[in-house]
Scaffold this motif. Structure first.
Motif, PDB file in Angstrom:
ATOM      1  N   GLN A 150       0.838  -1.192   0.000  1.00 43.41           N
ATOM      2  CA  GLN A 150       0.000   0.000   0.000  1.00 43.41           C
ATOM      3  C   GLN A 150       0.877   1.248   0.000  1.00 43.41           C
ATOM      4  O   GLN A 150       1.893   1.300   0.705  1.00 43.41           O
ATOM      5  N   VAL A 151       0.483   2.251  -0.776  1.00 37.99           N
ATOM      6  CA  VAL A 151       1.232   3.512  -0.841  1.00 37.99           C
ATOM      7  C   VAL A 151       0.928   4.336   0.396  1.00 37.99           C
ATOM      8  O   VAL A 151      -0.240   4.529   0.755  1.00 37.99           O
ATOM      9  N   ARG A 152       1.976   4.813   1.060  1.00 35.68           N
ATOM     10  CA  ARG A 152       1.836   5.647   2.248  1.00 35.68           C
ATOM     11  C   ARG A 152       2.710   6.888   2.094  1.00 35.68           C
ATOM     12  O   ARG A 152       3.569   6.962   1.209  1.00 35.68           O
ATOM     13  N   LEU A 153       2.484   7.858   2.995  1.00 36.19           N
ATOM     14  CA  LEU A 153       3.279   9.083   3.008  1.00 36.19           C
ATOM     15  C   LEU A 153       4.388   8.960   4.044  1.00 36.19           C
ATOM     16  O   LEU A 153       4.141   8.623   5.197  1.00 36.19           O
ATOM     17  N   GLY A 154       5.615   9.288   3.605  1.00 39.75           N
ATOM     18  CA  GLY A 154       6.748   9.273   4.502  1.00 39.75           C
ATOM     19  C   GLY A 154       7.169  10.677   4.883  1.00 39.75           C
ATOM     20  O   GLY A 154       6.387  11.631   4.816  1.00 39.75           O
ATOM     21  N   SER A 183       8.439  14.331   4.905  1.00 38.54           N
ATOM     22  CA  SER A 183       8.281  15.427   3.940  1.00 38.54           C
ATOM     23  C   SER A 183       7.258  15.101   2.858  1.00 38.54           C
ATOM     24  O   SER A 183       7.275  15.708   1.786  1.00 38.54           O
ATOM     25  N   GLY A 184       6.378  14.155   3.107  1.00 36.49           N
ATOM     26  CA  GLY A 184       5.325  13.840   2.153  1.00 36.49           C
ATOM     27  C   GLY A 184       5.754  12.936   1.021  1.00 36.49           C
ATOM     28  O   GLY A 184       4.982  12.747   0.070  1.00 36.49           O
ATOM     29  N   ARG A 185       6.951  12.357   1.090  1.00 36.75           N
ATOM     30  CA  ARG A 185       7.389  11.443   0.041  1.00 36.75           C
ATOM     31  C   ARG A 185       6.592  10.146   0.113  1.00 36.75           C
ATOM     32  O   ARG A 185       6.386   9.589   1.194  1.00 36.75           O
ATOM     33  N   ARG A 186       6.187   9.648  -1.044  1.00 38.86           N
ATOM     34  CA  ARG A 186       5.419   8.411  -1.094  1.00 38.86           C
ATOM     35  C   ARG A 186       6.344   7.204  -1.122  1.00 38.86           C
ATOM     36  O   ARG A 186       7.428   7.251  -1.690  1.00 38.86           O
ATOM     37  N   PHE A 187       5.889   6.121  -0.509  1.00 32.44           N
ATOM     38  CA  PHE A 187       6.626   4.864  -0.561  1.00 32.44           C
ATOM     39  C   PHE A 187       5.623   3.725  -0.448  1.00 32.44           C
ATOM     40  O   PHE A 187       4.468   3.923  -0.056  1.00 32.44           O
ATOM     41  N   VAL A 188       6.063   2.539  -0.787  1.00 33.02           N
ATOM     42  CA  VAL A 188       5.215   1.348  -0.708  1.00 33.02           C
ATOM     43  C   VAL A 188       5.484   0.644   0.615  1.00 33.02           C
ATOM     44  O   VAL A 188       6.616   0.246   0.897  1.00 33.02           O
ATOM     45  N   MET A 189       4.450   0.511   1.437  1.00 27.54           N
ATOM     46  CA  MET A 189       4.568  -0.153   2.730  1.00 27.54           C
ATOM     47  C   MET A 189       4.075  -1.590   2.615  1.00 27.54           C
ATOM     48  O   MET A 189       3.107  -1.873   1.915  1.00 27.54           O
ATOM     49  N   TYR A 190       4.772  -2.503   3.299  1.00 28.40           N
ATOM     50  CA  TYR A 190       4.438  -3.918   3.255  1.00 28.40           C
ATOM     51  C   TYR A 190       3.833  -4.358   4.588  1.00 28.40           C
ATOM     52  O   TYR A 190       4.257  -3.904   5.655  1.00 28.40           O
ATOM     53  N   LYS A 191       2.866  -5.240   4.519  1.00 31.04           N
ATOM     54  CA  LYS A 191       2.301  -5.827   5.722  1.00 31.04           C
ATOM     55  C   LYS A 191       1.601  -7.132   5.351  1.00 31.04           C
ATOM     56  O   LYS A 191       1.294  -7.383   4.169  1.00 31.04           O
ATOM     57  N   MET A 240      11.052   3.984   6.516  1.00 29.18           N
ATOM     58  CA  MET A 240      10.456   4.089   7.840  1.00 29.18           C
ATOM     59  C   MET A 240      11.540   3.971   8.900  1.00 29.18           C
ATOM     60  O   MET A 240      12.692   3.650   8.597  1.00 29.18           O
ATOM     61  N   ALA A 241      11.170   4.233  10.136  1.00 27.21           N
ATOM     62  CA  ALA A 241      12.028   4.037  11.289  1.00 27.21           C
ATOM     63  C   ALA A 241      11.327   3.071  12.241  1.00 27.21           C
ATOM     64  O   ALA A 241      10.170   2.705  12.034  1.00 27.21           O
ATOM     65  N   LEU A 293       4.677  14.995   9.369  1.00 31.90           N
ATOM     66  CA  LEU A 293       5.541  14.569   8.273  1.00 31.90           C
ATOM     67  C   LEU A 293       6.970  15.080   8.432  1.00 31.90           C
ATOM     68  O   LEU A 293       7.789  14.931   7.529  1.00 31.90           O
ATOM     69  N   ALA A 294       7.288  15.677   9.576  1.00 31.87           N
ATOM     70  CA  ALA A 294       8.636  16.197   9.813  1.00 31.87           C
ATOM     71  C   ALA A 294       9.653  15.078   9.980  1.00 31.87           C
ATOM     72  O   ALA A 294      10.856  15.304   9.814  1.00 31.87           O
ATOM     73  N   VAL A 295       9.210  13.884  10.343  1.00 39.08           N
ATOM     74  CA  VAL A 295      10.119  12.765  10.574  1.00 39.08           C
ATOM     75  C   VAL A 295       9.620  11.554   9.799  1.00 39.08           C
ATOM     76  O   VAL A 295       8.494  11.521   9.296  1.00 39.08           O
ATOM     77  N   ARG A 296      10.481  10.551   9.709  1.00 30.43           N
ATOM     78  CA  ARG A 296      10.060   9.310   9.072  1.00 30.43           C
ATOM     79  C   ARG A 296       9.000   8.610   9.915  1.00 30.43           C
ATOM     80  O   ARG A 296       9.052   8.648  11.142  1.00 30.43           O
ATOM     81  N   PRO A 297       8.040   7.973   9.277  1.00 25.33           N
ATOM     82  CA  PRO A 297       7.028   7.224  10.034  1.00 25.33           C
ATOM     83  C   PRO A 297       7.653   5.995  10.669  1.00 25.33           C
ATOM     84  O   PRO A 297       8.740   5.553  10.269  1.00 25.33           O
TER      85      PRO A 297
END
Length: 285
Positions: free
Chosen positions: A80-84, A86-94, A144-145, A171-175
């Motif tokens: 699923q696409v999530r926001l990281g 600064s608003g950068r998009r990435f694909v999150m796995y679960k 992510m962190a 969005l100031a930090v990594r999720p």
């Protein structure tokens, strides 16, 4: 990949206090080279630790994948696409915990209490947190962190930013896989729940440090075995009471609106009924 779907970042607004402590993504502009090096080493160490934990958790992940495939048709890993940051998009796995194509008819919406889309195995995986184990790969990749605000979908985040003026500040930090808000509050079902979590997310961003991260991670580990309780959170100093209704109301009021004290004549029992417009479809790129 850098499009924030209309979310205007206000991280440099004067109302945001400077971040003082070193940690991943938390070096303010103008800090010296030593502080930046410390942050880089902290991030690199976190990614290396995530790689080791991913290798150790691989048998559990593979077992869970087999169980999901045997009990429910469809892929076992959900992307699923999530926001990281600064608003950068990435694909999150679960691990998939719902029926396949659960949002094909309703779009991006929150899970409800006793949601019929969640499978029987999925309820168990959600309760013990095993569904999040593949996100160790996101930590290894640097998206992510271990600790931070939970990443949100662009469609939902865009709607929440319109309802909650301070929402983009998270969005100031990594999720993170876990966080101060996640270990203290339950899943979101209403926009007020988001305000409560945002209150704790902003506290974490301002107080973040390696020691604080370690305490939150230690408070999270027993949950992988289904053990929950405030006693451990209090022992580690990471327990927080749920923000009160006035705090929630204040977060819903734009900064240029009338202050909360001037609204004392309004009935205190009045409940904010506005729901976030989370059913919006993803905008075309």
């Amino acid at each position: 990949m850098n499009d924030t779907s209309g979310i205007r970042l206000t991280l440099l607004d004067s109302s945001v206090q400077p971040i003082r402590r070193a940690g991943p993504d938390r070096v303010r502009r103008g800090d010296d080279l030593a502080n930046r090096l410390k942050t880089y080493c902290y991030t690199l160490a976190g990614r290396a630790l995530a790689a080791l934990m991913l290798a150790a958790a691989l048998p559990v992940i593979l077992l869970t994948i087999v169980l999901v495939r045997c009990t429910s048709p469809g892929p076992a890993i959900y992307r699923q696409v999530r926001l990281g940051a600064s608003g950068r998009r990435f694909v999150m796995y679960k691990i998939r915990t719902m029926v396949a194509n659960a949002e094909s008819g309703c779009g991006a919406v929150w899970a409800r209490v006793n949601d019929p889309r969640v499978t029987r195995l999925g309820r168990l995986l959600r309760s013990i947190g095993w569904a999040e184990l593949p996100q160790l790969l996101n930590v290894v990749k640097g998206d992510m962190a271990f600790v931070g605000p939970r990443p949100e979908r662009p469609e939902i985040a865009q709607s929440l930013a319109a309802d909650i003026p301070d929402y983009p500040h998270r969005l100031a930090v990594r999720p993170g896989i876990t966080g101060l808000a996640q270990i203290n509050l339950s899943a979101d079902t209403h926009v007020d729940d988001v305000c409560k979590k945002l209150h704790l997310d902003l506290e974490y961003i301002q107080c973040a440090s390696p020691l604080f991260d370690a305490r939150i991670v230690l408070a999270t580990l027993p949950r992988l075995a289904g053990v929950r309780g405030q006693w451990l959170l209090k022992l580690l100093g990471v327990w927080r009471p749920a923000p009160s209704e006035p705090v929630v109301l204040q977060m819903r009021i734009p900064s240029n609106a009338q202050p909360l004290s001037s609204q004392a004549k309004a009935p205190q029992s009045a409940r904010l009924e506005a729901q976030p417009r989370v059913a919006l479809r993803r905008r075309a790129a």
